[in-house]
Design a protein around this motif. Structure first.
Motif, mmCIF file in Angstrom:
data_model
loop_
_atom_site.group_PDB
_atom_site.id
_atom_site.type_symbol
_atom_site.label_atom_id
_atom_site.label_comp_id
_atom_site.label_asym_id
_atom_site.label_seq_id
_atom_site.Cartn_x
_atom_site.Cartn_y
_atom_site.Cartn_z
ATOM 1 N N ASP A 56 0.828 -1.206 0.000
ATOM 2 C CA ASP A 56 0.000 0.000 0.000
ATOM 3 C C ASP A 56 0.864 1.259 0.000
ATOM 4 O O ASP A 56 0.556 2.242 -0.676
ATOM 5 C CB ASP A 56 -0.938 0.016 1.219
ATOM 6 C CG ASP A 56 -2.119 -0.922 1.053
ATOM 7 O OD1 ASP A 56 -2.422 -1.291 -0.088
ATOM 8 O OD2 ASP A 56 -2.730 -1.291 2.070
ATOM 9 N N THR A 106 -4.956 4.976 7.347
ATOM 10 C CA THR A 106 -5.539 3.738 6.845
ATOM 11 C C THR A 106 -7.051 3.873 6.829
ATOM 12 O O THR A 106 -7.650 4.500 7.701
ATOM 13 C CB THR A 106 -5.131 2.538 7.726
ATOM 14 O OG1 THR A 106 -5.421 2.839 9.098
ATOM 15 C CG2 THR A 106 -3.657 2.240 7.581
ATOM 16 N N GLU A 108 -7.916 3.573 -1.624
ATOM 17 C CA GLU A 108 -6.708 4.191 -2.168
ATOM 18 C C GLU A 108 -6.761 5.707 -2.046
ATOM 19 O O GLU A 108 -5.776 6.344 -1.659
ATOM 20 C CB GLU A 108 -6.532 3.797 -3.637
ATOM 21 C CG GLU A 108 -6.116 2.351 -3.845
ATOM 22 C CD GLU A 108 -6.089 1.976 -5.306
ATOM 23 O OE1 GLU A 108 -5.257 1.140 -5.684
ATOM 24 O OE2 GLU A 108 -6.905 2.511 -6.084
ATOM 25 N N GLU A 128 -6.365 6.734 1.724
ATOM 26 C CA GLU A 128 -5.022 6.556 2.261
ATOM 27 C C GLU A 128 -4.042 7.538 1.629
ATOM 28 O O GLU A 128 -3.118 8.012 2.295
ATOM 29 C CB GLU A 128 -4.563 5.114 2.050
ATOM 30 C CG GLU A 128 -5.326 4.124 2.921
ATOM 31 C CD GLU A 128 -4.842 2.702 2.769
ATOM 32 O OE1 GLU A 128 -4.016 2.435 1.861
ATOM 33 O OE2 GLU A 128 -5.281 1.846 3.549
#
Length: 243
Positions: free
Chosen positions: A70, A198, A189, A192
């Motif tokens: 990530d 998160t 996405e 974040e």
């Protein structure tokens, strides 16, 4: 190993949750005259990346708060700097996933410090050649059919000649989407990347901000010209850019 010309001040971000490994890597790279910063979690690494603006990042895959995949995805959306993943995982799938997310190289633990340094210097050389003024895209104003203009340097959006009063988060969402046309972004996405946190299940922050942004763009979500909803998946930018 000798220091490469103009490379002594290169800034390197190390994101590694094992303090012993991090200390060994940091000490070695500092002896090579690199400027190094260490982060121990994925979120801390993302915050440091945005603050530090490093010339290269070395990211472990197994990280708390935000994993290396990530973090790699977020870094690649924000920058083209060289990105090296490192992990004890030797499975081909982990390497493939990292490279598909935009990593430039993969280092398997345990690794040689000499080899790692050689790879870092090689990637920095290539990136600096790529960043030669002849290759830099100086375009700072993006214009689209329907009257939208984005001034990247000023962080300003204009619709049909009128400057839009966007919040910082609305601008960041619009800029991120427009910078990657036709790319599908999940809400996770977007959250974040823009909020640097998160994503929590049930979080509707992105939805609320997209709705507000669309209102200011005078966008009909049922017949979008700029931001398209992909139901159950996320959003993509579909604006037609003018030459």
């Amino acid at each position: 190993m000798g220091i490469l010309p103009n490379q002594a001040k290169a800034k390197i971000l190390i994101v590694e949750d094992d303090p012993q490994i991090a200390r060994i890597v940091l000490d070695h790279l500092r002896r090579e005259d690199f400027e190094c910063t260490w982060a121990s979690t994925g979120l801390e690494g993302w915050e440091e990346f945005r603050r530090m603006k490093p010339d290269l990042a070395v990211v472990d895959i197994m990280l708390p708060e935000m994993d290396g995949f990530d973090l790699c995805r977020n870094i690649r959306l924000a920058s083209d700097v060289p990105l090296l993943l490192m992990s004890a995982k030797q499975e081909d799938q982990a390497k493939v996933e990292g490279l598909e997310l935009g990593a430039d190289d993969y280092i398997t633990k345990p690794f040689s410090l000499t080899e790692m340094t050689a790879r870092i210097k090689s990637h920095l050389r290539r990136f600096r050649r790529y960043q030669h003024p002849d290759h830099v895209n100086k375009e700072q104003v993006w214009s689209y059919e329907g009257g939208l203009t984005l001034d990247i340097a000023k962080r300003q959006a204009v619709m049909e000649g009128k400057t839009l009063e966007l919040t910082s988060k609305e601008w960041s969402l619009l800029h991120l989407l427009a910078a990657h046309p036709e790319r599908l972004f999940t809400k996770k996405e977007l959250y974040e990347h823009v909020w640097q946190q998160t994503d929590a299940e049930g979080n509707n922050t992105v939805t609320v901000h997209i709705k507000s942004l669309r209102g200011k763009l005078k966008e009909d979500p049922r017949d979008p010209r700029l931001i398209q909803t992909v139901w159950g998946s996320g959003y993509r930018f579909i604006g037609v850019k003018l030459p």
